[in-house]
Scaffold this motif. Structure first.
Motif, PDB file in Angstrom:
ATOM      1  N   LEU A  76       0.837  -1.454   0.161  1.00  0.00           N
ATOM      2  CA  LEU A  76       0.313   0.273  -0.188  1.00  0.00           C
ATOM      3  C   LEU A  76       0.622   1.164  -0.199  1.00  0.00           C
ATOM      4  N   VAL A  77       0.337   2.217  -0.753  1.00  0.00           N
ATOM      5  CA  VAL A  77       1.490   3.534  -0.811  1.00  0.00           C
ATOM      6  C   VAL A  77       0.300   4.621  -0.639  1.00  0.00           C
ATOM      7  N   THR A  78       0.413   5.927   0.048  1.00  0.00           N
ATOM      8  CA  THR A  78      -0.413   6.665   0.890  1.00  0.00           C
ATOM      9  C   THR A  78       0.036   7.860  -0.038  1.00  0.00           C
ATOM     10  N   GLU A  79      -0.722   8.740  -0.673  1.00  0.00           N
ATOM     11  CA  GLU A  79      -0.185  10.342  -0.850  1.00  0.00           C
ATOM     12  C   GLU A  79      -1.191  10.753  -0.244  1.00  0.00           C
ATOM     13  N   GLU A  80      -0.802  11.729   1.266  1.00  0.00           N
ATOM     14  CA  GLU A  80      -1.758  12.241   1.557  1.00  0.00           C
ATOM     15  C   GLU A  80      -2.186  13.398   0.520  1.00  0.00           C
ATOM     16  N   LYS A  81      -1.340  14.167   0.661  1.00  0.00           N
ATOM     17  CA  LYS A  81      -1.375  15.666  -0.555  1.00  0.00           C
ATOM     18  C   LYS A  81      -2.747  16.237  -0.886  1.00  0.00           C
ATOM     19  N   HIS A  82      -2.296  14.577  -2.053  1.00  0.00           N
ATOM     20  CA  HIS A  82      -3.153  14.282  -3.689  1.00  0.00           C
ATOM     21  C   HIS A  82      -4.556  14.087  -3.222  1.00  0.00           C
ATOM     22  N   ALA A  83      -3.930  12.901  -1.777  1.00  0.00           N
ATOM     23  CA  ALA A  83      -5.603  12.228  -1.398  1.00  0.00           C
ATOM     24  C   ALA A  83      -5.605  10.805  -2.269  1.00  0.00           C
ATOM     25  N   VAL A  84      -4.466  10.122  -2.160  1.00  0.00           N
ATOM     26  CA  VAL A  84      -4.918   9.361  -3.629  1.00  0.00           C
ATOM     27  C   VAL A  84      -3.927   7.658  -2.959  1.00  0.00           C
ATOM     28  N   ALA A  85      -4.809   5.917  -2.604  1.00  0.00           N
ATOM     29  CA  ALA A  85      -4.014   5.662  -2.063  1.00  0.00           C
ATOM     30  C   ALA A  85      -3.909   3.965  -3.535  1.00  0.00           C
ATOM     31  N   SER A  86      -2.866   3.702  -3.649  1.00  0.00           N
ATOM     32  CA  SER A  86      -2.730   2.326  -4.517  1.00  0.00           C
ATOM     33  C   SER A  86      -2.641   1.012  -3.529  1.00  0.00           C
ATOM     34  N   LEU A  87      -3.132   0.580  -3.655  1.00  0.00           N
ATOM     35  CA  LEU A  87      -3.349  -0.799  -2.731  1.00  0.00           C
ATOM     36  C   LEU A  87      -3.047  -2.269  -4.158  1.00  0.00           C
ATOM     37  N   GLY A  88      -1.124  -2.770  -3.912  1.00  0.00           N
ATOM     38  CA  GLY A  88      -1.074  -2.963  -5.184  1.00  0.00           C
ATOM     39  C   GLY A  88      -1.581  -4.841  -4.694  1.00  0.00           C
ATOM     40  N   ALA A  89      -1.084  -5.836  -5.948  1.00  0.00           N
ATOM     41  CA  ALA A  89      -1.461  -6.994  -5.911  1.00  0.00           C
ATOM     42  C   ALA A  89      -0.719  -7.431  -5.440  1.00  0.00           C
ATOM     43  N   SER A  90      -1.679  -9.258  -4.376  1.00  0.00           N
ATOM     44  CA  SER A  90      -0.667  -9.695  -3.377  1.00  0.00           C
ATOM     45  C   SER A  90       0.803 -10.674  -4.086  1.00  0.00           C
ATOM     46  N   HIS A  91       1.460 -11.086  -3.167  1.00  0.00           N
ATOM     47  CA  HIS A  91       2.422 -11.342  -4.016  1.00  0.00           C
ATOM     48  C   HIS A  91       1.810 -12.474  -4.431  1.00  0.00           C
ATOM     49  N   HIS A  92       1.174 -13.386  -3.813  1.00  0.00           N
ATOM     50  CA  HIS A  92       0.827 -14.396  -4.539  1.00  0.00           C
ATOM     51  C   HIS A  92       0.713 -14.015  -5.667  1.00  0.00           C
ATOM     52  N   ASP A  93      -0.750 -13.225  -5.925  1.00  0.00           N
ATOM     53  CA  ASP A  93      -1.567 -12.603  -7.237  1.00  0.00           C
ATOM     54  C   ASP A  93      -0.162 -12.917  -7.964  1.00  0.00           C
ATOM     55  N   ARG A  94       0.761 -12.218  -8.002  1.00  0.00           N
ATOM     56  CA  ARG A  94       2.265 -11.677  -8.577  1.00  0.00           C
ATOM     57  C   ARG A  94       2.814 -12.763  -8.671  1.00  0.00           C
ATOM     58  N   ALA A  95       2.965 -13.725  -8.130  1.00  0.00           N
ATOM     59  CA  ALA A  95       3.231 -14.864  -8.803  1.00  0.00           C
ATOM     60  C   ALA A  95       2.742 -15.511  -9.782  1.00  0.00           C
ATOM     61  N   GLU A  96       0.928 -15.800  -9.395  1.00  0.00           N
ATOM     62  CA  GLU A  96       0.475 -16.357 -10.533  1.00  0.00           C
ATOM     63  C   GLU A  96       0.584 -15.576 -12.166  1.00  0.00           C
ATOM     64  N   ALA A  97       0.876 -14.471 -11.814  1.00  0.00           N
ATOM     65  CA  ALA A  97       0.580 -14.120 -13.014  1.00  0.00           C
ATOM     66  C   ALA A  97       1.819 -14.048 -14.300  1.00  0.00           C
ATOM     67  N   LEU A  98       3.647 -13.715 -13.068  1.00  0.00           N
ATOM     68  CA  LEU A  98       4.430 -14.497 -13.888  1.00  0.00           C
ATOM     69  C   LEU A  98       4.690 -15.174 -13.933  1.00  0.00           C
ATOM     70  N   ASP A  99       4.250 -16.521 -13.509  1.00  0.00           N
ATOM     71  CA  ASP A  99       4.099 -17.925 -13.862  1.00  0.00           C
ATOM     72  C   ASP A  99       2.664 -18.269 -15.239  1.00  0.00           C
ATOM     73  N   SER A 100       1.514 -17.279 -14.657  1.00  0.00           N
ATOM     74  CA  SER A 100       1.456 -17.855 -16.371  1.00  0.00           C
ATOM     75  C   SER A 100       2.222 -17.691 -17.835  1.00  0.00           C
ATOM     76  N   LEU A 101       2.875 -16.798 -18.026  1.00  0.00           N
ATOM     77  CA  LEU A 101       3.866 -16.359 -19.348  1.00  0.00           C
ATOM     78  C   LEU A 101       2.520 -15.315 -19.624  1.00  0.00           C
ATOM     79  N   ASP A 102       0.919 -14.801 -19.034  1.00  0.00           N
ATOM     80  CA  ASP A 102       0.625 -14.107 -19.770  1.00  0.00           C
ATOM     81  C   ASP A 102       0.867 -12.598 -19.244  1.00  0.00           C
ATOM     82  N   ALA A 103       1.500 -12.030 -20.534  1.00  0.00           N
ATOM     83  CA  ALA A 103       1.601 -10.681 -20.442  1.00  0.00           C
ATOM     84  C   ALA A 103      -0.227  -9.838 -20.359  1.00  0.00           C
ATOM     85  N   PRO A 104       0.180  -8.232 -19.211  1.00  0.00           N
ATOM     86  CA  PRO A 104      -1.617  -7.516 -18.829  1.00  0.00           C
ATOM     87  C   PRO A 104      -1.612  -7.138 -20.355  1.00  0.00           C
TER      88      PRO A 104
END
Length: 134
Positions: A76-104
């Motif tokens: 999670l990355v938050t930026e208070e000044k611009h009122a934005v937060a980014s919630l990234g994918a979990s390690h498990h989801d990123r590993a699954e995407a890499l294992d599939s070899l399918d580019a987004p």
């Protein structure tokens, strides 16, 4: 009440928060936006439950977004000044995407302005050249 822009799972959602420095999200929003439900046994999605210390997670104005991200093992990355937060994918989801070899999938214009999507080239060999000036 200030509004926080939450970037997650390829989506952009606006949520009302009491404090931009320590944002919270309502249990209803956690369920509708992220698919997780807070139960006595922890955070649950379908048959899977993650035990959480509810004393740390639950605040009077909602669920602490940082504690929630840690429990779900999502960066999670938050930026208070611009009122934005980014919630990234979990390690498990990123590993699954890499294992599939399918580019987004993405869509970009060529020099003539015609749009091309990576998904249009599935099944073909594609050379992708990226350039950055820095």
């Amino acid at each position: 009440m200030p509004t926080l822009t939450l970037l997650h799972d390829g989506r952009v959602d606006e949520i009302s928060v009491a404090d931009l420095a320590r944002p919270t999200i309502s249990p209803e929003q956690v369920e509708s936006l992220l698919g997780w439900e807070l139960k006595p046994e922890g955070l649950c999605k379908g048959y899977m439950c993650i035990p959480v210390d509810q004393d740390d997670l639950v605040r009077e104005d909602g669920l602490d977004l940082r504690v929630l991200a840690d429990a779900l093992q999502r960066p999670l990355v938050t930026e208070e000044k611009h009122a934005v937060a980014s919630l990234g994918a979990s390690h498990h989801d990123r590993a699954e995407a890499l294992d599939s070899l399918d580019a987004p999938d993405f869509t970009l214009p060529d020099l003539a302005g015609n749009l091309h999507s990576l998904s249009d080239e599935r099944g073909k060999k594609v050379l992708l050249v990226a350039y950055a000036s820095w």
